[in-house]
Design a protein around this motif. Structure first.
Motif, short mmCIF file in Angstrom:
data_model
loop_
_atom_site.label_atom_id
_atom_site.label_comp_id
_atom_site.label_asym_id
_atom_site.label_seq_id
_atom_site.Cartn_x
_atom_site.Cartn_y
_atom_site.Cartn_z
N PHE A 1 0.84 -1.20 0.00
CA PHE A 1 0.00 0.00 0.00
C PHE A 1 0.88 1.25 0.00
O PHE A 1 0.69 2.17 -0.82
N ILE A 2 1.86 1.27 0.89
CA ILE A 2 2.74 2.44 0.99
C ILE A 2 3.51 2.65 -0.32
O ILE A 2 3.60 3.77 -0.83
N ASN A 3 4.02 1.57 -0.88
CA ASN A 3 4.73 1.68 -2.16
C ASN A 3 3.83 2.23 -3.26
O ASN A 3 4.25 3.06 -4.06
N TYR A 4 2.61 1.74 -3.27
CA TYR A 4 1.66 2.16 -4.30
C TYR A 4 1.37 3.65 -4.19
O TYR A 4 1.40 4.38 -5.17
N ILE A 5 1.11 4.10 -2.95
CA ILE A 5 0.82 5.51 -2.72
C ILE A 5 2.02 6.38 -3.10
O ILE A 5 1.89 7.41 -3.75
N ARG A 6 3.20 5.91 -2.74
CA ARG A 6 4.41 6.67 -3.08
C ARG A 6 4.54 6.84 -4.58
O ARG A 6 4.85 7.92 -5.07
N SER A 7 4.28 5.78 -5.33
CA SER A 7 4.45 5.89 -6.78
C SER A 7 3.33 6.76 -7.38
O SER A 7 3.57 7.48 -8.35
N GLN A 8 2.14 6.73 -6.76
CA GLN A 8 1.06 7.63 -7.20
C GLN A 8 1.48 9.08 -7.02
O GLN A 8 1.25 9.92 -7.89
N ARG A 9 2.08 9.35 -5.85
CA ARG A 9 2.52 10.72 -5.55
C ARG A 9 3.58 11.19 -6.54
O ARG A 9 3.54 12.30 -7.02
N GLU A 10 4.52 10.31 -6.83
CA GLU A 10 5.58 10.68 -7.78
C GLU A 10 4.99 11.00 -9.15
O GLU A 10 5.39 11.95 -9.80
N ARG A 11 4.01 10.17 -9.53
CA ARG A 11 3.36 10.38 -10.82
C ARG A 11 2.66 11.75 -10.84
O ARG A 11 2.74 12.48 -11.82
N GLN A 12 1.99 12.07 -9.73
CA GLN A 12 1.29 13.36 -9.64
C GLN A 12 2.26 14.52 -9.83
O GLN A 12 1.98 15.47 -10.56
N VAL A 13 3.41 14.41 -9.14
CA VAL A 13 4.39 15.49 -9.21
C VAL A 13 4.92 15.63 -10.64
O VAL A 13 5.02 16.73 -11.18
N GLN A 14 5.19 14.49 -11.28
CA GLN A 14 5.70 14.53 -12.65
C GLN A 14 4.69 15.15 -13.61
O GLN A 14 5.03 15.95 -14.47
N GLN A 15 3.41 14.77 -13.39
CA GLN A 15 2.34 15.33 -14.23
C GLN A 15 2.26 16.84 -14.07
O GLN A 15 2.11 17.58 -15.04
N LYS A 16 2.38 17.26 -12.81
CA LYS A 16 2.30 18.68 -12.50
C LYS A 16 3.43 19.42 -13.23
O LYS A 16 3.21 20.45 -13.85
N LEU A 17 4.61 18.83 -13.19
CA LEU A 17 5.76 19.46 -13.84
C LEU A 17 5.54 19.54 -15.34
O LEU A 17 5.86 20.54 -15.97
#
Ligand code: SAM
Length: 279
Positions: free
Chosen positions: A75-91
């Motif tokens: 779960f934690i790994n999944y959320i972390r990768s979701q967050r990274e994806r969000q940041v990349q999308q934002k950029l």
């Protein structure tokens, strides 16, 4: 009485006691046993559960019968990768961001913040949780994670508290399954989701024969060799066979009040993932 598999059936009181002893005695070897018994496939099944869960940052998860933390860590790994994806999308979507903003987004990604997500691992057996905590420490998980001793039949949590309730390879060990389902319903928020990963009924005749042979001939032997514990692993096989099949379990979940209940077979029904919503 005797089941058609030739195993003695146990009374309900005996069952609870027996389940506790089984997991107390296997706690330290639990992960090794899991890998060897399932040839590592349990990892894949757990990944599939997470994929189906598809949690978003902020999700409050309760993982019941969570044992040594396999679902929680995923779960934690999944959320972390979701967050990274969000940041990349934002950029990507703001090409004219200032360098300060870019730096800030980058740092957010670096920190691997969970966006307020939290997972509670709840298990009746403190030995299993102890092994889980050691694993968490070793693997570097600390944020967004807590460990609570508790019985699935009488959860030590308030009503309407969690977004998702998971139970992986746990519910068949519970003495009063109806009671555990009621408790799952109670602690979920309205709109919350119940997800259960459990051994089920194989739907392919050839796989079924190989599976039977493997379960009854090989698993207890492996249990004896690796853990010096034939009986615990005989119990494991026995408990898998006694658990209700896909449709019957689906009805039990519906009877609790869950809506949109459905299941999906994985590996020809060796395991099934049941899902339902509290609305
Ligand atoms: N979910 C973990 C995983 O998939 O690796 C652990 C599964 S392990 C096969 C089953 C777990 O259920 C054990 O840790 C056991 O202590 C726990 N358990 C059995 N009865 C329980 C109950 N009534 N309430 C909470 N946990 C229970």
């Amino acid at each position: 009485g005797e089941t058609h598999f030739g195993f003695q059936t146990v009374s309900e009181a005996e069952k609870g006691e027996k389940v506790y002893q089984v997991f107390e005695s296997v706690a330290k070897k639990y992960d090794v046993m899991n890998d060897s018994m399932s040839l590592g496939i349990h990892r894949l099944w757990k990944d599939i559960l997470l994929h189906q869960m598809n949690p978003y940052p902020g999700t409050q998860l309760l993982d019941v019968a969570g044992g040594t933390g396999d679902i929680a860590f995923r779960f934690i790994n999944y959320i972390r990768s979701q967050r990274e994806r969000q940041v990349q999308q934002k950029l990507r979507s703001h090409q004219n961001l200032s360098w300060q903003e870019i730096l800030k987004s980058y740092q957010e990604g670096e920190q691997k913040s969970l966006g307020g997500s939290h997972v509670v691992v709840c298990d009746i057996n403190k030995e299993m949780l102890t092994v889980g905590k050691q694993k968490a420490c070793h693997l570097g998980y600390s944020e967004g994670l807590s460990w609570v001793v508790g019985n699935a039949e009488e959860l030590p949590f308030n009503d309407d508290k969690f977004d998702i309730y998971t139970i992986a390879f746990g519910i068949r060990n519970v003495t009063l399954i109806d009671q555990a389902l009621k408790e799952a319903y109670r602690v979920l928020k309205p709109g919350g989701r119940f997800l259960c990963l459990e051994f089920s009924q194989v739907n392919n005749p050839l796989i079924s024969r190989i599976y039977d042979l493997y379960s009854f001939q090989i698993i207890p032997v492996l249990g004896e060799i690796i853990a010096g514990d034939w009986k615990s692993y005989q119990y494991l096989v026995e408990s898998i066979r006694r658990f209700p099949a896909q449709e019957e379990f689906k009805e039990m979940i519906e009877d609790t009040g869950f809506l949109k209940v459905e299941y999906r077979n994985v590996s020809s029904g060796i395991v099934a993932i049941h899902s339902g919503f509290k609305l």
